[in-house]
Scaffold this active site. Structure first.
Site, PDB file in Angstrom:
ATOM      1  N   CYS A 131      -8.056   8.262  13.579  1.00  0.00           N
ATOM      2  CA  CYS A 131      -6.613   8.072  13.733  1.00  0.00           C
ATOM      3  C   CYS A 131      -6.048   9.034  14.764  1.00  0.00           C
ATOM      4  O   CYS A 131      -5.843  10.215  14.471  1.00  0.00           O
ATOM      5  CB  CYS A 131      -5.904   8.255  12.394  1.00  0.00           C
ATOM      6  SG  CYS A 131      -4.110   8.022  12.481  1.00  0.00           S
ATOM      7  N   CYS A 134      -2.577  10.376  13.806  1.00  0.00           N
ATOM      8  CA  CYS A 134      -2.627  11.446  12.802  1.00  0.00           C
ATOM      9  C   CYS A 134      -3.097  12.763  13.397  1.00  0.00           C
ATOM     10  O   CYS A 134      -2.548  13.829  13.087  1.00  0.00           O
ATOM     11  CB  CYS A 134      -3.586  11.058  11.667  1.00  0.00           C
ATOM     12  SG  CYS A 134      -3.313   9.437  10.952  1.00  0.00           S
ATOM     13  N   ASP A 135      -4.114  12.720  14.254  1.00  0.00           N
ATOM     14  CA  ASP A 135      -4.831  13.939  14.634  1.00  0.00           C
ATOM     15  C   ASP A 135      -4.764  14.299  16.112  1.00  0.00           C
ATOM     16  O   ASP A 135      -5.266  15.349  16.513  1.00  0.00           O
ATOM     17  CB  ASP A 135      -6.306  13.799  14.227  1.00  0.00           C
ATOM     18  CG  ASP A 135      -6.468  13.602  12.729  1.00  0.00           C
ATOM     19  OD1 ASP A 135      -5.645  14.132  11.970  1.00  0.00           O
ATOM     20  OD2 ASP A 135      -7.406  12.899  12.315  1.00  0.00           O
TER      21      ASP A 135
END
Length: 317
Positions: A131, A134-135
């Protein structure tokens, strides 16, 4: 017979439980294969509202679980293998059988992984992720690698250019499967280098156990070599965890649950609702899953209030 059974304990399921429990519905959650969902494997979550310094993914899910428990939610460790939604009383079968007036399906989706050495060992906080949203921010001014060739991979690669100093895109074919506009943007971007006909063979760790490089293979020359990188983003799709509902609930061609209702959470079966990544192949975020869980729970509460007579008749029968 339960008022509400919630399948899954990720952000969608636990948020649904909080709302259902506060409505005195005494919900039962069935945890499935990964209690807490995918966020339990994430070392830090920076984009969930209310945590200006970020929060550990496991801790976030533990907090949600405690919040649901505080209001009366209950938990069962089981995996549902089949369902029967043909009557007002919904029946679910795992290691034992359950009955419910309403069901909220929040079973999530599992990222497709490559199955190469080092992938699992460095997944979730050590360099391997699925992701970029997300990261990606953890890889500012670093070189990263994305593997895949569809729209998901090109979107991840383009998003990562906001943070990374360089993005290397690995694709096993000699042209991208993504839509033309996404493929053109990716190929033209100055920060992205596409390695055609190239596949990853192993994720390599440094002395601390974190990722340092990926060993890749050129399929045309059979040459193998290493690409130094701190981040490896796998973008080859997800698999929705909806197998027990096949043929019972409406799905799209990829198996994601589908709602034709404006709420986005009603299924084709009355009293059965969907929430989270099992029905979302676009956003797949903790906050959007939580929002769907909220909607599903409110819809279930309203439906129960409108259908008390149905279950009174069933009880008498």
């Amino acid at each position: 017979m339960e008022n509400v059974i919630i399948l899954g304990t990720g952000c969608a399921g636990l948020t649904a439980a909080i709302y259902a429990a506060r409505a005195n519905l005494n919900p039962l959650l069935i945890e499935g294969k990964q209690p807490g969902g995918q966020l339990t494997t994430t070392s830090e979550v920076e984009n969930f509202p209310g945590f200006p310094e970020g929060i550990d993914g496991f801790l976030l899910m533990d907090n949600l679980r405690k919040q649901a428990t505080r209001f009366g939610a209950r938990f069962e460790n089981d995996i549902i293998e089949s369902v029967d939604f043909s009557s007002p009383v919904k029946k679910l079968k795992g290691s034992k059988e359950y009955e419910a007036k309403t069901v909220i399906i929040a079973t999530g989706a599992s990222p497709r992984l490559l199955g190469i050495p080092g992938e699992q060992e460095m997944y979730g906080g050590k360099g391997v992720t699925t992701c970029a949203t997300c990261d990606g921010a953890f890889y500012r001014d670093m070189e990263v690698i994305v593997v895949g060739g569809g729209d998901s991979a090109t979107e991840e690669a383009l998003f990562l250019t906001r943070f990374a100093s360089k993005v290397t895109l690995l694709h096993r074919r000699d042209e991208l499967r993504a839509s033309k506009i996404m493929a053109d943007r990716t190929i033209a971007h100055e920060k992205i280098e596409v390695k055609w006909s190239t596949v990853p063979e192993e994720v390599l760790a440094d002395e601390t156990g974190n990722m340092r490089a990926v060993r890749v293979k050129d399929l045309k020359t059979d040459e193998t070599y290493e690409i130094d990188s701190k981040g490896f983003f796998i973008a080859i799709g997800h698999i929705p965890n909806t197998q027990p509902f096949a043929g019972v609930l409406k799905t799209d061609d990829d198996g994601y649950l589908v709602s034709d209702h404006p709420s986005g959470v009603l299924t084709n079966v009355e009293g059965v609702y969907l929430a989270g990544d099992c029905a979302d192949h676009v956003y797949r975020q903790a906050i959007t899953a939580a929002g769907m869980g909220c909607r599903a729970s409110i819809e279930a509460e309203r439906w129960l209030a409108d259908n008390e007579a149905v279950f009174a008749e069933a009880a008498l029968a």
